[in-house]
Design an enzyme around this catalytic site. Sequence first.
Site, short mmCIF file in Angstrom:
data_model
loop_
_atom_site.label_atom_id
_atom_site.label_comp_id
_atom_site.label_asym_id
_atom_site.label_seq_id
_atom_site.Cartn_x
_atom_site.Cartn_y
_atom_site.Cartn_z
N LYS A 150 0.81 -1.22 0.00
CA LYS A 150 0.00 0.00 0.00
C LYS A 150 0.85 1.27 0.00
O LYS A 150 0.46 2.28 -0.58
CB LYS A 150 -0.95 0.00 1.21
CG LYS A 150 -1.76 -1.27 1.38
CD LYS A 150 -2.57 -1.65 0.16
CE LYS A 150 -3.41 -2.88 0.41
NZ LYS A 150 -4.11 -3.38 -0.78
N GLU B 216 -1.73 7.57 7.18
CA GLU B 216 -2.28 8.66 6.38
C GLU B 216 -3.35 9.38 7.19
O GLU B 216 -3.84 8.85 8.20
CB GLU B 216 -2.86 8.14 5.06
CG GLU B 216 -4.02 7.18 5.19
CD GLU B 216 -4.42 6.57 3.86
OE1 GLU B 216 -3.62 6.58 2.93
OE2 GLU B 216 -5.56 6.05 3.78
N HIS C 220 -17.05 6.28 1.14
CA HIS C 220 -16.16 5.32 0.48
C HIS C 220 -16.70 5.08 -0.92
O HIS C 220 -17.74 4.46 -1.10
CB HIS C 220 -16.15 4.02 1.30
CG HIS C 220 -15.20 2.99 0.78
ND1 HIS C 220 -14.32 2.31 1.59
CD2 HIS C 220 -14.98 2.50 -0.46
CE1 HIS C 220 -13.61 1.45 0.87
NE2 HIS C 220 -14.01 1.55 -0.38
N LYS D 12 -17.28 -3.87 4.62
CA LYS D 12 -18.49 -3.39 3.98
C LYS D 12 -19.69 -4.29 4.29
O LYS D 12 -19.57 -5.51 4.35
CB LYS D 12 -18.26 -3.33 2.46
CG LYS D 12 -17.07 -2.46 2.07
CD LYS D 12 -16.60 -2.74 0.65
CE LYS D 12 -15.31 -2.03 0.35
NZ LYS D 12 -14.73 -2.43 -0.94
N GLU E 232 -10.13 2.33 -4.86
CA GLU E 232 -10.96 2.75 -3.73
C GLU E 232 -10.54 4.15 -3.27
O GLU E 232 -9.36 4.42 -3.05
CB GLU E 232 -10.82 1.75 -2.58
CG GLU E 232 -11.16 0.32 -3.02
CD GLU E 232 -11.64 -0.55 -1.88
OE1 GLU E 232 -11.74 -0.06 -0.74
OE2 GLU E 232 -11.95 -1.73 -2.14
N GLU F 156 -6.57 2.79 -1.87
CA GLU F 156 -5.83 1.60 -2.27
C GLU F 156 -6.39 1.08 -3.58
O GLU F 156 -7.45 1.51 -4.05
CB GLU F 156 -5.92 0.52 -1.20
CG GLU F 156 -7.33 0.01 -0.92
CD GLU F 156 -7.37 -1.02 0.19
OE1 GLU F 156 -6.37 -1.18 0.89
OE2 GLU F 156 -8.41 -1.67 0.35
N ASN G 159 -7.35 -2.64 -5.30
CA ASN G 159 -7.54 -4.07 -5.09
C ASN G 159 -7.36 -4.80 -6.41
O ASN G 159 -8.08 -4.53 -7.38
CB ASN G 159 -8.93 -4.36 -4.51
CG ASN G 159 -9.01 -3.98 -3.05
OD1 ASN G 159 -8.12 -4.29 -2.27
ND2 ASN G 159 -10.05 -3.27 -2.67
N ARG H 298 -8.13 -7.65 -7.75
CA ARG H 298 -8.94 -8.87 -7.81
C ARG H 298 -10.39 -8.49 -8.04
O ARG H 298 -10.74 -7.32 -8.06
CB ARG H 298 -8.83 -9.63 -6.49
CG ARG H 298 -9.16 -8.74 -5.28
CD ARG H 298 -9.26 -9.51 -4.00
NE ARG H 298 -9.32 -8.66 -2.83
CZ ARG H 298 -10.39 -8.03 -2.40
NH1 ARG H 298 -11.53 -8.13 -3.07
NH2 ARG H 298 -10.37 -7.28 -1.31
N ARG I 45 -24.83 -7.83 2.34
CA ARG I 45 -24.12 -9.06 2.69
C ARG I 45 -24.79 -9.72 3.89
O ARG I 45 -24.80 -9.15 5.00
CB ARG I 45 -22.66 -8.77 3.02
CG ARG I 45 -21.89 -8.07 1.91
CD ARG I 45 -20.42 -8.01 2.25
NE ARG I 45 -19.68 -7.17 1.33
CZ ARG I 45 -18.35 -7.05 1.31
NH1 ARG I 45 -17.63 -7.75 2.18
NH2 ARG I 45 -17.74 -6.25 0.45
#
Length: 458
Positions: free
Chosen positions: A116, A200, A208, A237, A275, A288, A290, A292, A338
């Site tokens: 990162k 940071e 987000h 999330k 993101e 960052e 991701n 994938r 979720r």
Amino acid sequence: MFTTVLIANRGEIALRIARTCREMGIRTVAVHSTADRDSAVVRFADRAVHLGPPAAKLSYLHIPSIVEAARLTGADAVHPGYGFLSEDPDFAEICQANGLTFIGPPPRVMEQLGDKAVARRLMGEAGLPVLPGSTGALRSPAEARETAARTGYPVILKAVAGGGGRGMAVVRDPADMAGSYQETRAHARAVFGDERLYLERYVDGARHIEVQVLCDTHGNAVHLAERDCSVQRRHQKLVEESPAPNLPDPLRREICAAAVRGALAVGYVGAATFEFVLAPDHRFYLMEVNCRLQVEHPVTEMVTGIDLVREQLTVAAGLPLTIRQDAVRPRGCAVEARVNAEDPERGFLPTPGLLTEFVPPGGPFVRVDTHAYPGWPVGPDYDSLLAKTVAWAPDRDQAIARLDRALYEFRIDGPAVRTTTGYLRRVLADPRFRAGRHTTALVAEMAAEEATAQAAVH
């Protein structure tokens, strides 16, 4: 195109990948631990190979066993899904060394973006806005304090090798820095095998926002619009949606363009998610990248009609993307919740147990990605995700109402099993969420309000 793809994962994502492979005429190999021998993907795939005992390090993270399974079954490609080995550049290199196509970015790119601190530097050089903070990995609590003093509090400590919302700590007081540093470093070492941290500035009242990007080996890159993932519990999330509500179109275009620019700058290939933190003043900063497929990819598929796994396979086979940017025209709104086997009344503790009842919702424009079924034992060894419930509608209000109906319709039961369906419905009913004015603080705010209400009763 590939003839046989080994799916180096489990659960709903393994089944989701297998379904697209079957539609494309590609044979699939499911690998599994002892605990997953009767899983849905094992039943669905063309072949199944036992890896080892339930412990992930002896099964889903055991690279020699996965490579041997690919060799025995004649697989010519490996899809890592998300989690486990999906962002491990060493695994990608080992696949290549054994004649297997790794369905993901080149190992070098994955290694750069997986660190990162390095990713922050590279994206800053590409012109993407990044939050003030450390320029590399921190060497000591003293350096963390010095950096935070220059950056300004509050700050957030993050694991260099982190992901999935783990390995983070918000620090608001200099007196807490040393303890938070040591605790976060120990957590990072235990979870990721890498104790390095960076720092940071932490933005209060932030949203987000993330952008789905696809790139091929022919220099083509497209974005598939953005998702809002601000409903989070401990940086993980719970509810995601596309498009992001109350986002001005010029800002939407600017964020999406930045993501594509960043992907092209590092020679990315495959599916990536950029993101961002969106501050209350509408300034955005990269958090960052991701490397994938994301858990929340269905909301993008629902609004664009594009199968992300199909595009991943196409790109990995060396073919150009099948879509152009001007052909990406998102329609309506999709919201995903979720559903986890957790007890919200006990701090979201996992609740493993045997599912005696499992009846997913149906109806128009509802999608449920799940690997569960009646008689499936929800074990303690893996993530508690049971299902991703997604609803699409022409507008956001209808999509929320449809998702609420779907969650109401869901029937899940079993000894000791509890789920988050009721809690998710409370989130959907919250006035801040309904108005699209919520931030990453929503879950904490709801918890504080519920605690105050309970105290008043007593």
